[in-house]
Design a protein around this motif. Structure first.
Motif, PDB file in Angstrom:
ATOM      1  N   PRO A 304      25.506  29.260 -34.307  1.00  0.00           N
ATOM      2  CA  PRO A 304      25.948  29.741 -32.999  1.00  0.00           C
ATOM      3  C   PRO A 304      27.399  29.376 -32.694  1.00  0.00           C
ATOM      4  O   PRO A 304      27.917  28.354 -33.131  1.00  0.00           O
ATOM      5  N   GLY A 305      28.048  30.248 -31.933  1.00  0.00           N
ATOM      6  CA  GLY A 305      29.290  29.857 -31.288  1.00  0.00           C
ATOM      7  C   GLY A 305      28.980  28.966 -30.101  1.00  0.00           C
ATOM      8  O   GLY A 305      27.815  28.667 -29.809  1.00  0.00           O
ATOM      9  N   PRO A 306      30.001  28.540 -29.345  1.00  0.00           N
ATOM     10  CA  PRO A 306      29.801  27.481 -28.351  1.00  0.00           C
ATOM     11  C   PRO A 306      29.400  27.924 -26.954  1.00  0.00           C
ATOM     12  O   PRO A 306      29.313  27.079 -26.056  1.00  0.00           O
ATOM     13  N   SER A 307      29.107  29.213 -26.721  1.00  0.00           N
ATOM     14  CA  SER A 307      28.974  29.687 -25.340  1.00  0.00           C
ATOM     15  C   SER A 307      27.558  29.720 -24.783  1.00  0.00           C
ATOM     16  O   SER A 307      27.378  29.692 -23.565  1.00  0.00           O
ATOM     17  N   SER A 308      26.528  29.828 -25.630  1.00  0.00           N
ATOM     18  CA  SER A 308      25.157  29.950 -25.123  1.00  0.00           C
ATOM     19  C   SER A 308      24.755  28.718 -24.320  1.00  0.00           C
ATOM     20  O   SER A 308      25.118  27.589 -24.659  1.00  0.00           O
ATOM     21  N   VAL A 309      23.995  28.936 -23.260  1.00  0.00           N
ATOM     22  CA  VAL A 309      23.428  27.835 -22.486  1.00  0.00           C
ATOM     23  C   VAL A 309      22.160  27.372 -23.202  1.00  0.00           C
ATOM     24  O   VAL A 309      21.257  28.170 -23.464  1.00  0.00           O
ATOM     25  N   TRP A 310      22.100  26.083 -23.503  1.00  0.00           N
ATOM     26  CA  TRP A 310      20.965  25.535 -24.257  1.00  0.00           C
ATOM     27  C   TRP A 310      20.051  24.797 -23.293  1.00  0.00           C
ATOM     28  O   TRP A 310      20.465  23.846 -22.618  1.00  0.00           O
ATOM     29  N   LEU A 311      18.804  25.249 -23.228  1.00  0.00           N
ATOM     30  CA  LEU A 311      17.787  24.682 -22.343  1.00  0.00           C
ATOM     31  C   LEU A 311      16.644  24.114 -23.165  1.00  0.00           C
ATOM     32  O   LEU A 311      16.299  24.661 -24.216  1.00  0.00           O
ATOM     33  N   ASP A 312      16.037  23.033 -22.675  1.00  0.00           N
ATOM     34  CA  ASP A 312      14.828  22.560 -23.339  1.00  0.00           C
ATOM     35  C   ASP A 312      13.644  23.430 -22.925  1.00  0.00           C
ATOM     36  O   ASP A 312      13.802  24.420 -22.189  1.00  0.00           O
ATOM     37  N   ALA A 313      12.462  23.099 -23.391  1.00  0.00           N
ATOM     38  CA  ALA A 313      11.293  23.951 -23.156  1.00  0.00           C
ATOM     39  C   ALA A 313      10.964  24.109 -21.671  1.00  0.00           C
ATOM     40  O   ALA A 313      10.368  25.103 -21.265  1.00  0.00           O
ATOM     41  N   THR A 314      11.371  23.138 -20.849  1.00  0.00           N
ATOM     42  CA  THR A 314      11.086  23.199 -19.409  1.00  0.00           C
ATOM     43  C   THR A 314      12.151  23.955 -18.637  1.00  0.00           C
ATOM     44  O   THR A 314      11.952  24.279 -17.469  1.00  0.00           O
ATOM     45  N   GLY A 315      13.297  24.188 -19.267  1.00  0.00           N
ATOM     46  CA  GLY A 315      14.392  24.865 -18.585  1.00  0.00           C
ATOM     47  C   GLY A 315      15.553  23.971 -18.234  1.00  0.00           C
ATOM     48  O   GLY A 315      16.548  24.445 -17.671  1.00  0.00           O
ATOM     49  N   ALA A 316      15.468  22.679 -18.545  1.00  0.00           N
ATOM     50  CA  ALA A 316      16.560  21.760 -18.260  1.00  0.00           C
ATOM     51  C   ALA A 316      17.668  21.924 -19.294  1.00  0.00           C
ATOM     52  O   ALA A 316      17.401  22.026 -20.494  1.00  0.00           O
ATOM     53  N   LEU A 404      17.859  38.328 -14.451  1.00  0.00           N
ATOM     54  CA  LEU A 404      17.438  36.965 -14.761  1.00  0.00           C
ATOM     55  C   LEU A 404      15.960  36.775 -14.471  1.00  0.00           C
ATOM     56  O   LEU A 404      15.259  36.094 -15.237  1.00  0.00           O
ATOM     57  N   ASP A 405      15.451  37.358 -13.393  1.00  0.00           N
ATOM     58  CA  ASP A 405      14.024  37.224 -13.095  1.00  0.00           C
ATOM     59  C   ASP A 405      13.178  37.824 -14.224  1.00  0.00           C
ATOM     60  O   ASP A 405      12.176  37.236 -14.645  1.00  0.00           O
ATOM     61  N   GLU A 406      13.589  38.984 -14.713  1.00  0.00           N
ATOM     62  CA  GLU A 406      12.849  39.602 -15.815  1.00  0.00           C
ATOM     63  C   GLU A 406      12.957  38.765 -17.081  1.00  0.00           C
ATOM     64  O   GLU A 406      11.989  38.642 -17.845  1.00  0.00           O
ATOM     65  N   LEU A 407      14.127  38.172 -17.313  1.00  0.00           N
ATOM     66  CA  LEU A 407      14.311  37.344 -18.501  1.00  0.00           C
ATOM     67  C   LEU A 407      13.400  36.122 -18.443  1.00  0.00           C
ATOM     68  O   LEU A 407      12.733  35.781 -19.434  1.00  0.00           O
ATOM     69  N   ILE A 408      13.353  35.467 -17.293  1.00  0.00           N
ATOM     70  CA  ILE A 408      12.499  34.282 -17.151  1.00  0.00           C
ATOM     71  C   ILE A 408      11.039  34.647 -17.367  1.00  0.00           C
ATOM     72  O   ILE A 408      10.294  33.936 -18.056  1.00  0.00           O
ATOM     73  N   ALA A 409      10.621  35.773 -16.811  1.00  0.00           N
ATOM     74  CA  ALA A 409       9.234  36.212 -16.999  1.00  0.00           C
ATOM     75  C   ALA A 409       8.947  36.458 -18.480  1.00  0.00           C
ATOM     76  O   ALA A 409       7.872  36.112 -18.988  1.00  0.00           O
ATOM     77  N   GLY A 422      10.924  28.322 -13.978  1.00  0.00           N
ATOM     78  CA  GLY A 422      11.836  29.433 -13.729  1.00  0.00           C
ATOM     79  C   GLY A 422      12.922  29.085 -12.730  1.00  0.00           C
ATOM     80  O   GLY A 422      14.074  29.517 -12.883  1.00  0.00           O
ATOM     81  N   ASP A 423      12.589  28.321 -11.710  1.00  0.00           N
ATOM     82  CA  ASP A 423      13.597  27.937 -10.722  1.00  0.00           C
ATOM     83  C   ASP A 423      14.677  27.066 -11.353  1.00  0.00           C
ATOM     84  O   ASP A 423      15.864  27.182 -11.013  1.00  0.00           O
ATOM     85  N   LEU A 424      14.276  26.200 -12.278  1.00  0.00           N
ATOM     86  CA  LEU A 424      15.236  25.333 -12.953  1.00  0.00           C
ATOM     87  C   LEU A 424      16.165  26.166 -13.848  1.00  0.00           C
ATOM     88  O   LEU A 424      17.381  25.929 -13.884  1.00  0.00           O
ATOM     89  N   VAL A 425      15.611  27.127 -14.549  1.00  0.00           N
ATOM     90  CA  VAL A 425      16.437  28.007 -15.376  1.00  0.00           C
ATOM     91  C   VAL A 425      17.473  28.720 -14.515  1.00  0.00           C
ATOM     92  O   VAL A 425      18.670  28.771 -14.848  1.00  0.00           O
ATOM     93  N   ARG A 426      17.022  29.269 -13.406  1.00  0.00           N
ATOM     94  CA  ARG A 426      17.927  29.997 -12.516  1.00  0.00           C
ATOM     95  C   ARG A 426      19.031  29.079 -12.004  1.00  0.00           C
ATOM     96  O   ARG A 426      20.220  29.450 -11.987  1.00  0.00           O
ATOM     97  N   GLU A 430      22.970  29.814 -12.947  1.00  0.00           N
ATOM     98  CA  GLU A 430      23.845  30.161 -11.831  1.00  0.00           C
ATOM     99  C   GLU A 430      24.916  29.099 -11.615  1.00  0.00           C
ATOM    100  O   GLU A 430      26.078  29.428 -11.328  1.00  0.00           O
ATOM    101  N   ALA A 431      24.557  27.828 -11.777  1.00  0.00           N
ATOM    102  CA  ALA A 431      25.539  26.758 -11.613  1.00  0.00           C
ATOM    103  C   ALA A 431      26.625  26.848 -12.685  1.00  0.00           C
ATOM    104  O   ALA A 431      27.819  26.690 -12.400  1.00  0.00           O
ATOM    105  N   ARG A 432      26.211  27.109 -13.891  1.00  0.00           N
ATOM    106  CA  ARG A 432      27.195  27.278 -14.975  1.00  0.00           C
ATOM    107  C   ARG A 432      28.134  28.436 -14.669  1.00  0.00           C
ATOM    108  O   ARG A 432      29.350  28.356 -14.853  1.00  0.00           O
TER     109      ARG A 432
END
Length: 555
Positions: A304-316, A404-409, A422-426, A430-432
């Motif tokens: 990967p290049g450096p831009s993707s947001v990396w989340l753990d299984a819970t969304g953190a 984003l809602d469809e992606l989380i689903a 899903g709320d944590l992912v959002r 959004e913060a990023r």
């Protein structure tokens, strides 16, 4: 069952991967007779290296200088030893191998390969970026040189040399010969014996049977073990999994063919060889299930290049500096502490088009086929590269949605997705994105990707223009479920600087040598705890050359 077949040679090489081919070609070039044995059918000549991306670490190369990169042996040594973290008595020989390999990578390695017709892609990649301090792990500068032709291009000259030796009667190649015993006499290894397996017409990489149809013995003055690592044997990976990396995953995918099974480890130990650093290993956390598998549980690594947001299984979101491409084992240790076997990339279509490369020769037809027109189209043209698009279309781990809602689903609908908040992912995404509205930022990943684009190579083919992931003009949105992907053994048979296998007391075992991943790529663990990348096939080249020359000189 027929009587055992017998063979005799000056040098016996066990395993025909890159290290074995190099060792055999060096011994034959010195005028020695050579027998090569391997448990697979001949279609697999070249072993695991054939499937590799062909990445090589060079130091202060012409390619680096043309890209404006200032490298030096001192800087590379600083990076290697900081990354390796040598801290054991068993690191005596690995440290000496590291010094020797760095000198090789700085001086002779590139010219030696160029003489054999190996070329290199002009843009140097920046792998294992670290992200800590100058004395922390990682590459301070880009050093990842891609072989023009990838793994097959790197294997080709040694494959050809071995086949020339065979045609001239100096080398004998014995497929479907599985070594079960290293023969010894008065403490000296005198060759090997084992099982002849049933013939197989299986294609390269496809798992084969272990049906025994005969037996064999090879008598030799010198025997070189070049049988590879353990990555295809999940039971052995789990048995050697270190506590510092958390608990071993319940589910993993496999980045190497099934023949990378560690079967020569107990055989070598029974002959007196000392196995060290078995708990040091290198597995990736950006693995995806291959939609078109070749071997069992076949996985592919995303480079990967450096831009993707990396989340753990819970969304953190993963902590600093565990960004894509920065610290492989640091990320693995962190994710193992979450209690889940998977994680997620969240990105945009714009990012996947610019930044996603898949590891492996078969996933890079432009580089592997030396196809300049296809390379320009896939690396600089509009749309994702063909192999990446195939995963978008068919891959079980890819979710593509417009909102984003469809992606989380869609993420939550994947196996294991029930733990995703899903709320944590959002909130994370959004913060990023808010950080992208100014040239200023407190987000270290955003600062790093902006910095990355100051390097011409990253700006050209590896780093997307900084943008908001949720910007509709950059869409659609993409999520990728990531798995632990088994790959490399960083420990193995302890060897001295001549590639001679050492016994429990530290003395060389007469007649026995080791090379490649079977020797931890030299010394029993030249990488220490972590690798700088571009050092695996390079370690096969170097240790195979050393062992082949030393074995020939001893005959």
């Amino acid at each position: 069952m027929p009587a055992a077949a017998t063979h005799q040679a000056d040098v016996l090489v066990i395993g025909w991967g890159l290290a074995g081919l190099v060792a055999a070609s060096e011994a034959a070039a010195a005028g020695k007779s050579v027998v090569i044995v391997d448990q697979e059918p001949r279609t697999n000549l070249g072993g695991q290296a054939f499937w590799s991306f062909g990445g090589l670490l060079f130091i202060d190369s012409p390619e680096q200088r043309r890209m404006g990169i200032k490298d030096s042996l001192d800087l590379a040594r600083q990076d290697w030893f900081a990354t390796a973290g040598f801290d054991r008595e068993e690191d005596h020989w690995p440290k000496q191998w590291a010094e020797a390999y760095l000198d090789f990578a700085h001086r002779e390695k590139r010219a030696w390969l160029r003489e054999k017709g190996v070329g290199f892609f002009p843009v140097v990649g920046w792998a294992e970026r670290g992200g800590y301090t100058a004395t922390g792990p990682g590459n301070s500068v880009p050093r990842f040189h891609i072989t023009w032709g990838t793994g097959p291009g790197l294997v080709a000259p040694f494959h050809a040399a071995v086949e020339r030796g065979e045609a001239e009667g100096r080398i004998t190649i014995l497929p479907r010969h599985k070594v079960t015993t290293l023969e010894t006499h008065d403490g000296t290894v005198t060759g090997a014996s084992g099982d002849v397996l049933a013939p197989s017409g299986a294609a390269r990489g496809v798992a084969t049977s272990r049906e025994v149809v005969g037996s064999f013995t090879v008598t030799a003055s010198a025997t070189i073990v070049a049988s590879g690592g353990i990555g295809g044997n999940h039971d052995l990976v789990r048995a050697q999994w270190p506590a510092r990396l958390g608990t071993a995953p319940e589910t993993m995918i496999t980045g190497v063919p099934a023949f990378v099974d560690g079967s020569m480890q107990p055989v070598s130990a029974a002959a007196g060889a000392r196995l060290i650093n078995g708990d040091r290993m290198w597995h990736y956390v950006e693995g995806i299930q291959n939609w078109n598998p070749i071997w069992p549980q076949h996985g592919i690594r995303i480079l990967p290049g450096p831009s993707s947001v990396w989340l753990d299984a819970t969304g953190a979101r993963l902590p600093v500096p565990l960004f894509p491409g920065f610290d492989t084992l640091g990320t693995l240790a962190h994710l193992r502490a979450t209690g889940h076997d998977h994680s997620w990339f969240v990105l945009s279509q714009q990012i996947i088009e610019k930044e996603f490369t898949l590891s492996g020769s078969e996933q890079n037809p432009d580089l592997t086929g030396k196809d300049v027109r296809l390379l320009l189209k896939s690396r600089l043209g509009k749309g994702a590269a063909g192999p990446v698009q195939a995963f978008l279309d068919h891959g079980a781990d890819f979710v593509v949605r417009r909102s984003l809602d469809e992606l989380i689903a869609g993420m939550q609908a994947r196996p294991g997705g029930d733990v995703l908040d899903g709320d944590l992912v959002r909130r994370e995404v959004e913060a990023r994105d808010r950080e992208m509205d100014n040239d200023f930022t407190k987000d270290a990943q955003v600062a790093m990707l902006r910095s990355a684009r100051s390097y011409r190579g990253d700006k050209l083919i590896r780093t997307a223009s900084p943008h908001r992931i949720l910007d509709p003009k950059s869409g659609p949105l993409i999520a990728v479920k990531l798995h632990v992907l088994t790959r490399k053994s960083l420990g193995g048979i302890e060897t001295d600087l001549s590639g001679r296998a050492l016994g429990q007391g530290g003395a060389p075992i007469p007649g026995l040598y080791a090379a490649g991943e079977a020797s931890g790529f030299g010394g029993g663990g030249v990488h220490g705890y972590r690798a700088l990348e571009g050092t695996f096939v390079g370690g096969c080249l170097f240790s195979g050359r050393v062992a082949g020359r030393a074995a020939a000189a001893a005959c």
